[in-house]
Each structure stands twice: as structure tokens, then as C-alpha cells.
Design a protein around this motif. Structure first.
Motif, PDB file in Angstrom:
ATOM      1  N   ARG A 226       0.813  -1.211   0.000  1.00  0.00           N
ATOM      2  CA  ARG A 226       0.000   0.000   0.000  1.00  0.00           C
ATOM      3  C   ARG A 226       0.848   1.263   0.000  1.00  0.00           C
ATOM      4  NH1 ARG A 226      -4.873  -1.470   4.303  1.00  0.00           N
ATOM      5  NH2 ARG A 226      -5.693  -3.274   3.135  1.00  0.00           N
ATOM      6  N   ASP A 227       2.074   1.173   0.427  1.00  0.00           N
ATOM      7  CA  ASP A 227       2.977   2.322   0.411  1.00  0.00           C
ATOM      8  C   ASP A 227       3.398   2.600  -1.030  1.00  0.00           C
ATOM      9  OD1 ASP A 227       4.982   4.178   0.658  1.00  0.00           O
ATOM     10  OD2 ASP A 227       5.994   3.164   2.322  1.00  0.00           O
ATOM     11  N   PRO A 228       3.107   3.788  -1.590  1.00  0.00           N
ATOM     12  CA  PRO A 228       3.495   4.092  -2.981  1.00  0.00           C
ATOM     13  C   PRO A 228       4.988   3.912  -3.238  1.00  0.00           C
ATOM     14  CG  PRO A 228       2.030   5.782  -2.101  1.00  0.00           C
ATOM     15  CD  PRO A 228       2.402   4.905  -0.947  1.00  0.00           C
ATOM     16  N   LEU A 229       5.798   4.075  -2.184  1.00  0.00           N
ATOM     17  CA  LEU A 229       7.236   3.916  -2.355  1.00  0.00           C
ATOM     18  C   LEU A 229       7.594   2.478  -2.738  1.00  0.00           C
ATOM     19  CD1 LEU A 229       9.975   5.359  -2.126  1.00  0.00           C
ATOM     20  CD2 LEU A 229      10.055   4.654   0.282  1.00  0.00           C
ATOM     21  N   SER A 230       6.806   1.508  -2.275  1.00  0.00           N
ATOM     22  CA  SER A 230       7.086   0.105  -2.579  1.00  0.00           C
ATOM     23  C   SER A 230       7.053  -0.148  -4.079  1.00  0.00           C
ATOM     24  CB  SER A 230       6.073  -0.801  -1.875  1.00  0.00           C
ATOM     25  OG  SER A 230       6.163  -0.673  -0.481  1.00  0.00           O
ATOM     26  N   SER A 231       6.011   0.313  -4.738  1.00  0.00           N
ATOM     27  CA  SER A 231       5.882   0.124  -6.176  1.00  0.00           C
ATOM     28  C   SER A 231       6.983   0.866  -6.920  1.00  0.00           C
ATOM     29  CB  SER A 231       4.505   0.603  -6.632  1.00  0.00           C
ATOM     30  OG  SER A 231       4.364   0.470  -8.023  1.00  0.00           O
ATOM     31  N   HIS A 232       7.313   2.072  -6.444  1.00  0.00           N
ATOM     32  CA  HIS A 232       8.360   2.865  -7.095  1.00  0.00           C
ATOM     33  C   HIS A 232       9.717   2.164  -7.016  1.00  0.00           C
ATOM     34  CE1 HIS A 232      10.639   6.322  -8.432  1.00  0.00           C
ATOM     35  NE2 HIS A 232      11.348   6.293  -7.292  1.00  0.00           N
ATOM     36  N   ILE A 233      10.063   1.687  -5.812  1.00  0.00           N
ATOM     37  CA  ILE A 233      11.359   1.005  -5.648  1.00  0.00           C
ATOM     38  C   ILE A 233      11.398  -0.276  -6.474  1.00  0.00           C
ATOM     39  CG2 ILE A 233      12.854  -0.179  -3.997  1.00  0.00           C
ATOM     40  CD1 ILE A 233      11.977   1.834  -1.889  1.00  0.00           C
ATOM     41  N   SER A 234      10.277  -1.009  -6.490  1.00  0.00           N
ATOM     42  CA  SER A 234      10.222  -2.234  -7.276  1.00  0.00           C
ATOM     43  C   SER A 234      10.491  -1.952  -8.748  1.00  0.00           C
ATOM     44  CB  SER A 234       8.856  -2.903  -7.106  1.00  0.00           C
ATOM     45  OG  SER A 234       8.716  -4.002  -7.983  1.00  0.00           O
ATOM     46  N   SER A 235       9.878  -0.900  -9.293  1.00  0.00           N
ATOM     47  CA  SER A 235      10.078  -0.558 -10.711  1.00  0.00           C
ATOM     48  C   SER A 235      11.532  -0.191 -10.980  1.00  0.00           C
ATOM     49  CB  SER A 235       9.156   0.606 -11.104  1.00  0.00           C
ATOM     50  OG  SER A 235       7.807   0.235 -10.979  1.00  0.00           O
ATOM     51  N   LEU A 236      12.125   0.590 -10.078  1.00  0.00           N
ATOM     52  CA  LEU A 236      13.524   0.963 -10.251  1.00  0.00           C
ATOM     53  C   LEU A 236      14.440  -0.265 -10.247  1.00  0.00           C
ATOM     54  CD1 LEU A 236      13.914   4.116  -7.962  1.00  0.00           C
ATOM     55  CD2 LEU A 236      14.080   4.040 -10.458  1.00  0.00           C
ATOM     56  N   CYS A 237      14.197  -1.164  -9.302  1.00  0.00           N
ATOM     57  CA  CYS A 237      15.028  -2.374  -9.200  1.00  0.00           C
ATOM     58  C   CYS A 237      14.889  -3.236 -10.450  1.00  0.00           C
ATOM     59  CB  CYS A 237      14.645  -3.165  -7.958  1.00  0.00           C
ATOM     60  SG  CYS A 237      15.141  -2.402  -6.399  1.00  0.00           S
ATOM     61  N   LYS A 238      13.668  -3.438 -10.909  1.00  0.00           N
ATOM     62  CA  LYS A 238      13.459  -4.260 -12.098  1.00  0.00           C
ATOM     63  C   LYS A 238      14.138  -3.640 -13.309  1.00  0.00           C
ATOM     64  CE  LYS A 238       9.086  -6.279 -10.514  1.00  0.00           C
ATOM     65  NZ  LYS A 238       7.608  -6.360 -10.732  1.00  0.00           N
ATOM     66  N   ARG A 239      14.089  -2.296 -13.417  1.00  0.00           N
ATOM     67  CA  ARG A 239      14.707  -1.619 -14.548  1.00  0.00           C
ATOM     68  C   ARG A 239      16.222  -1.797 -14.530  1.00  0.00           C
ATOM     69  NH1 ARG A 239      13.181   4.018 -13.921  1.00  0.00           N
ATOM     70  NH2 ARG A 239      11.097   3.104 -14.126  1.00  0.00           N
ATOM     71  N   ASN A 240      16.794  -1.865 -13.332  1.00  0.00           N
ATOM     72  CA  ASN A 240      18.245  -2.003 -13.198  1.00  0.00           C
ATOM     73  C   ASN A 240      18.685  -3.438 -12.899  1.00  0.00           C
ATOM     74  OD1 ASN A 240      19.536   0.899 -13.191  1.00  0.00           O
ATOM     75  ND2 ASN A 240      17.636   1.074 -12.002  1.00  0.00           N
ATOM     76  N   ARG A 241      17.718  -4.359 -12.976  1.00  0.00           N
ATOM     77  CA  ARG A 241      18.000  -5.787 -12.746  1.00  0.00           C
ATOM     78  C   ARG A 241      18.612  -6.043 -11.379  1.00  0.00           C
ATOM     79  NH1 ARG A 241      19.919  -8.215 -18.638  1.00  0.00           N
ATOM     80  NH2 ARG A 241      18.112  -7.468 -19.796  1.00  0.00           N
ATOM     81  N   ILE A 242      18.076  -5.349 -10.382  1.00  0.00           N
ATOM     82  CA  ILE A 242      18.489  -5.569  -9.004  1.00  0.00           C
ATOM     83  C   ILE A 242      17.417  -6.422  -8.330  1.00  0.00           C
ATOM     84  CG2 ILE A 242      19.000  -4.479  -6.788  1.00  0.00           C
ATOM     85  CD1 ILE A 242      19.794  -1.957  -8.351  1.00  0.00           C
TER      86      ILE A 242
END
Length: 595
Positions: free
Chosen positions: A101-117
Motif C-alpha cells: 500500500r505504500d506508494p514507495l514500494s511500487s516505485h522502488i520495485s520498478s527501479l530495481c526491475k529496470r536495473n536488474r536488481i
């Protein structure tokens, strides 16, 4: 093609030593994630504002210097700057503990997936690229369970039940067997290549491709199709891998309770029994001697009692009972064999007798497991002969030779009876008890009617391997015949070639034999009637390829004939199918009896 609904995870164990794990959050889960990272040898970094309320577990780890706390809000470039120098500052994994539910969770997930982390977000499988398992840890042994986000806390329950079913000290046994494996490798390399070369290999991690132990170190693969490959007299490379092959056989066949009880003294006894190979000796020159030592190796024995306190007075010569233990499930023992097991002073068991049957042996009874493995069968057989004679003929004890299946069906039972008679055991002191043979039980448990009107009117039981590893004469094809081949899977390619083409024997081909069509249905049945029973259904043309792809789960046999498809319709376009598990004897548990 695998769909989204039936896809499962690729389970893996990562070496996280000195990795940088980023943990977002200050709640109890963040404390748990930091603890898990530390146990794996990683260095957790916590990102949270200075005003955040820290869980006491986090505060304690931060105070101890185990966790580094960056007192700030998360910034995107943290993912690319807080990691190790050798990977240009990219972090190795990210744990988000604030929930979906925390918007930051989705944001961090997208960043990690984009950088293959790799990223894990609690309670949000769709935001994760990896998840953590419910894990049981016992030394180097780790057992993980996942429901792929579908089972809530069910994974923990399953993990606890699995762990509770294991014998104690199994992790210690894993460590001890691992040390034994490394010691065997090192000693064998010294013997075969010289001390200097072995030291260089150990330092560089560069070993010869024919060491034969690389696959043994990979936990992700089953036993290879050549696991039980015979070692013949002209096999010049057998001495190089004999001890490692023996260790693999022990890990595969011996009951877990027995493996868990292995001690340092056991290991030393094994190494004395199997000396270091000599590069100049023949392949089989170091096989264990035929005459056992006066005191049997502790690795072969369990229990310390030598005679039952309830035994009646003995005649001068005791009793030798050759008993068949059936295909594997303990409920398939005959009552006669069960009585023999209960009354024995000494049990000499073949390595294929499963642990569920050995669990029926009284604790007071001494048990020795045959040291048979490919290339050592004859020497191990002579050891058992000598042990049986010493106990029965010389000490007046009741000895049970516990054999899988039926003693007289490819079990050397006839040879053993002849041997004991020739060595002073009266004929009336030798008893042979029949057992259910896998040659007939395995087809039944695989849903293959060995005979069926209009399909098959005869059953032919064959061996796939003759004396000293020689190939026996192949049977001819008959449409209404079901052929069952024991001891054949380790040389399946050769057997298929012999069945489907004319082979040359002593200078001439058997031109008159009717060849088996390559599209003849067949089935491989492994561990028949055991919980891990497996059935591979295919045809003669693809069976070797199927076994190579699926690996080996010995013991197994091959069924060939139209009966294999009498109750089974193959899927079009599939070369083979695999069926796992056995539920053939617990059906009555589902029956509700009337009051």
C-alpha cells in the motif's frame, strides 16, 4: 507453454558473502530481514529517517555495528551508489518492508526491475523478483518451502513437519560426508597426479574433467542415467573415481537414520576398507578384500547387540534365512519375512532394501548393509558370505539375508544357497522365503497390466545385464508379449540397440530374431511402491533420451510391450510423460467404516 497460473519459482541458493543488502523500513520485519542477511554473510544497510521509530532488534544490531543506518529518506540513486566497489556501487538486493500500500514500494520495485536488481516487497508477490523461503537450517543442511505466495503461513507448517520427520544430527552428517568427499578427492589426486599437481589444483580450483565428481556436488540435479553404470575389468579409469562413486552410492541408498549416525571413526573405517587408488594398478585392484576384518566396519553396522536375549538354545549350527523384502513398501513384506526379521540375531541387508523396511528391525538386532557398488559387487558378496558363515555356522546364530524383491529372481539367492551348502551349513539349516518381485509389482503400480486379453498373453522377465557386465542375448519381438527388464537402465542405449537391431555375437549376427519396433510402448518404473515412485512413459525410440533428460532414481526397471498403453493413452506430440508419487496402499484410510 507454461501459463502464469501454473508457473512456479526457480528455487536457488545464493552465495551472499560480503554482498550489500538494502533494507527499507524500521518495523519488526526489517529487523528480521537484517538478521537473515547477516546469517548469509551479507552486509545490511538500513535506510530510514533519523526520526523513525526503530524496532528494538534493529536498534540493537545498529548499536553492535552489524547494521549500517543511513539516516535519511530513500533516494533513487541509493540503488546505484551504496553497493560494493567491485560492482560499481550497485547494491546486490533490496528488501522493502513497508508493504504494497505504500506508494514507495511500487516505485522502488520498478527501479530495481529496470536495473536488474533483485527486489523483495513484503506481501506483494507482483512487486517481487525473488521471495524468501520458510527455511529449516541444520549446519550446512538447509530445507526451504514456498507456496509461491498462495499458502499464507502454510509454508511454515509444512517446513516444521518436514524438519520434524528428519533424524537428528543430519546436518552434522552432511558436514562430515562433505569433509570425507573433499578428503577422498585430495588423497586420490595426490595418488594419481602427485602431491605438487594436487596442491596446484586445490589452490586454483582447476580439476580434471574426468574426476567424475562434479555432478555429485550439484544439489539441483538427480542422479545421472549412468549412476549405476557397471565397472568392468577392462575399465582403466575405474580406479580414479571408485571411492567417490562409493560415497555417492552410500548417500543414495543408505537410510537417513544410518547416515545421520556416521561418526569420525566410521569415516576412518571406510578409508581403511577402500585404500587410495594407485595410478599404476589395474582398475579393480583396490576393491575391498573378500575376507572381512574380525570386527566389521562400524559404517556397515547398527546396534551393538550380537544376540537376542530372548533366543532359545541354539543347535551347533544356527540358521541362515534368505528372505525377500518385496519391491519396497513395508506393507508388501510377507508375514514369514516379517517374523524372520523380528527373530534374527544378525541381518545382512542388500543396499537396495529401503529404510522403511529396515525400520522394522528391532533395536537389539545387529544390521550390516552390503558395501555393493558398481565394480565391487563380487567382493562385497564374499564379505556377506563370510559374515553369514561366521554368525550361523560358527556361533549358532539366526542370520537373515534380507534381499530386495524375491531371492531367487536375479537376487543371487541360488548362488548363496549353493555356497552355504558347500561351506558346511546343512541343507536343513538354510531357509528361503519368497518375496514379491518388482518384475510383477512395478507394472501393477504403474498401471500396466502385464497380461490382458487381446493385448498380452505372456510375460517375459529378463535381465539387462549379464555376468561381469556382459550383455545377455536379447529376446525377440512378439506383439502379445510383455517384457520386463531388470538391471537395465544403466545401459539403456545398448539395450535398445540390441532389441531393435540385429547384434553380432561371437562373429555372427542373430538374423532370425524378430526385431522390436522402435515405436513399441514402454515404461520405466523407479522406486516402485516407495513414496518417491516415478513412472516415465514413452517408446523404445525415446526411452534412452527420456532417462538421460530425467536422470536416474534407482532401483528401476523397464517394461516393454503393448500392455504399457492398455490403460494409458499417450498425449499427441509428447515424446514422454513423467508421473511422480505412489498412493497404492493407503486407500483404506479414506474409507469410512459404518458405526
Amino acid at each position: 507453454m507454461t501459463t502464469e497460473t501454473d508457473a512456479t519459482s526457480l528455487l536457488a541458493a545464493f552465495n551472499c558473502r560480503d554482498n550489500i543488502h538494502l533494507v527499507i523500513g524500521t518495523n519488526p520485519l526489517a529487523a528480521s530481514r537484517c538478521g537473515q542477511s547477516l546469517k548469509a554473510g551479507a552486509r545490511p544497510i538500513l535506510i530510514a529517517p533519523e526520526t523513525a521509530e526503530l524496532h528494538y532488534g534493529l536498534a540493537k544490531r545498529i548499536e553492535a555495528g552489524e547494521v549500517t543506518w543511513h539516516k535519511k529518506e530513500f533516494h533513487d540513486n541509493d540503488l546505484l551508489t551504496l553497493g560494493r566497489e567491485e560492482v560499481d556501487g550497485v547494491v546486490d538486493a533490496v528488501f522493502v518492508t513497508s508493504g504494497p500500500r505504500d506508494p514507495l514500494s511500487s516505485h522502488i520495485s520498478s527501479l530495481c526491475k529496470r536495473n536488474r536488481i533483485p527486489v523483495n516487497v513484503v506481501d506483494a508477490p507482483h512487486l517481487c523478483t525473488f521471495s524468501l523461503l520458510s527455511t529449516h537450517t541444520d549446519g550446512p543442511l538447509q530445507i526451504g518451502v514456498t507456496t509461491n505466495g498462495r499458502g499464507c503461513k502454510l509454508a511454515s507448517r509444512i517446513r516444521r513437519d518436514v524438519a520434524a520427520s528428519l533424524p537428528p544430527n543430519l546436518g552434522v552428517a552432511c558436514a562430515r560426508l562433505g569433509q570425507l568427499r573433499r578428503r577422498i578427492q585430495q588423497e586420490d589426486r595426490v595418488a594419481l597426479t602427485g602431491a605438487a599437481s594436487a596442491q596446484t589444483q586445490a589452490e586454483t580450483g582447476s580439476y580434471d574433467a574426468d574426476d567424475g565428481d562434479h555432478e555429485d556436488a550439484d544439489d539441483s540435479v538427480d542422479q545421472s542415467a549412468s549412476f549405476n553404470r557397471l565397472v568392468t575389468e577392462d575399465d582403466a579409469d575405474a580406479a580414479k573415481t571408485r571411492r567417490i562413486r562409493w560415497l555417492s552410492q552410500v548417500c543414495e541408498y543408505w537410510p537417513l537414520k544410518r547416515l545421520a549416525a556416521i561418526s569420525d571413526e566410521d569415516v576412518e573405517a571406510v578409508l581403511r576398507s577402500y585404500p587410495t587408488p594407485d595410478a599404476h594398478d589395474s582398475a579393480l585392484s583396490h576393491i575391498a578384500p573378500a575376507s572381512p576384518s574380525p570386527h566389521p566396519s562400524p559404517l556397515l553396522s547398527s546396534s551393538s547387540a550380537s544376540a537376542s536375549p530372548f533366543s532359545p538354545s541354539r543347535p551347533k549350527c544356527g540358521l541362515i534365512i534368505l528372505a525377500g523384502s518385496g519391491p519396497g513398501h513395508p506393507d508388501l513384506l510377507t508375514r514369514a519375512t516379517h517374523k524372520a526379521i523380528q527373530s534374527a540375531d544378525l541381518i545382512l541387508a542388500d543396499k537396495l532394501v529401503p529404510s522403511a523396511v529396515l525400520d522394522l528391525v528391532p533395536r537389539r538386532t545387529q544390521v550390516r548393509i552390503a558395501r555393493k557398488f558398481p565394480g565391487n559387487a563380487d567382493a562385497a558378496q564374499e564379505e556377506l558370505h563370510a559374515a553369514a558363515l561366521a554368525a550361523a555356522r560358527d556361533q549358532g546364530q539366526v542370520v537373515v539375508r534380507l534381499k530386495q524383491g524375491d531371492p531367487f529372481l536375479y537376487g543371487r539367492g541360488g548362488e548363496e544357497v549353493a555356497y552355504f551348502r558347500a561351506n558346511g551349513v546343512p541343507a536343513d539349516r538354510i531357509v528361503v522365503l519368497p518375496g514379491l518381485t518388482s518384475a510383477l509389482c512395478a507394472p501393477l503400480f504403474a498401471g500396466v497390466p502385464a497380461t490382458m486379453r487381446d493385448v498380452a498373453d505372456q510375460v517375459l522377465v529378463c535381465t539387462g545385464t549379464g555376468k561381469k557386465g556382459r550383455a545377455p542375448d536379447p529376446p525377440g519381438y512378439r506383439a502379445a508379449r510383455t517384457a520386463v527388464f531388470l538391471m537395465a537402465l544403466h545401459r539403456i542405449e545398448g539395450l535398445v540397440e540390441e532389441l531393435t537391431s540385429h547384434v553380432e555375437r561371437e562373429g555372427h549376427k542373430d538374423e532370425e530374431r524378430v526385431l522390436w519396433p522402435r515405436d513399441t510402448p514402454c515404461a520405466v518404473v523407479e522406486r516402485a511402491s516407495c513414496p518417491d515412485q516415478r513412472v516415465i512413459r514413452t517408446t523404445l525410440g525415446f526411452v534412452a533420451q527420456a532417462i538421460e533428460a530425467e536422470g536416474s532414481r534407482p532401483p528401476g526397471l523397464l517394461i516393454v510391450g503393448r500392455a504399457c498403453e492398455a490403460l494409458f493413452t499417450p498425449e499427441k506430440g509428447r515424446m514422454w510423460t513423467v508421473e511422480e508419487g505412489f498412493r497404492g496402499l493407503d486407500v483404506w484410510e479414506e474409507v469410512v467404516l459404518p458405526a
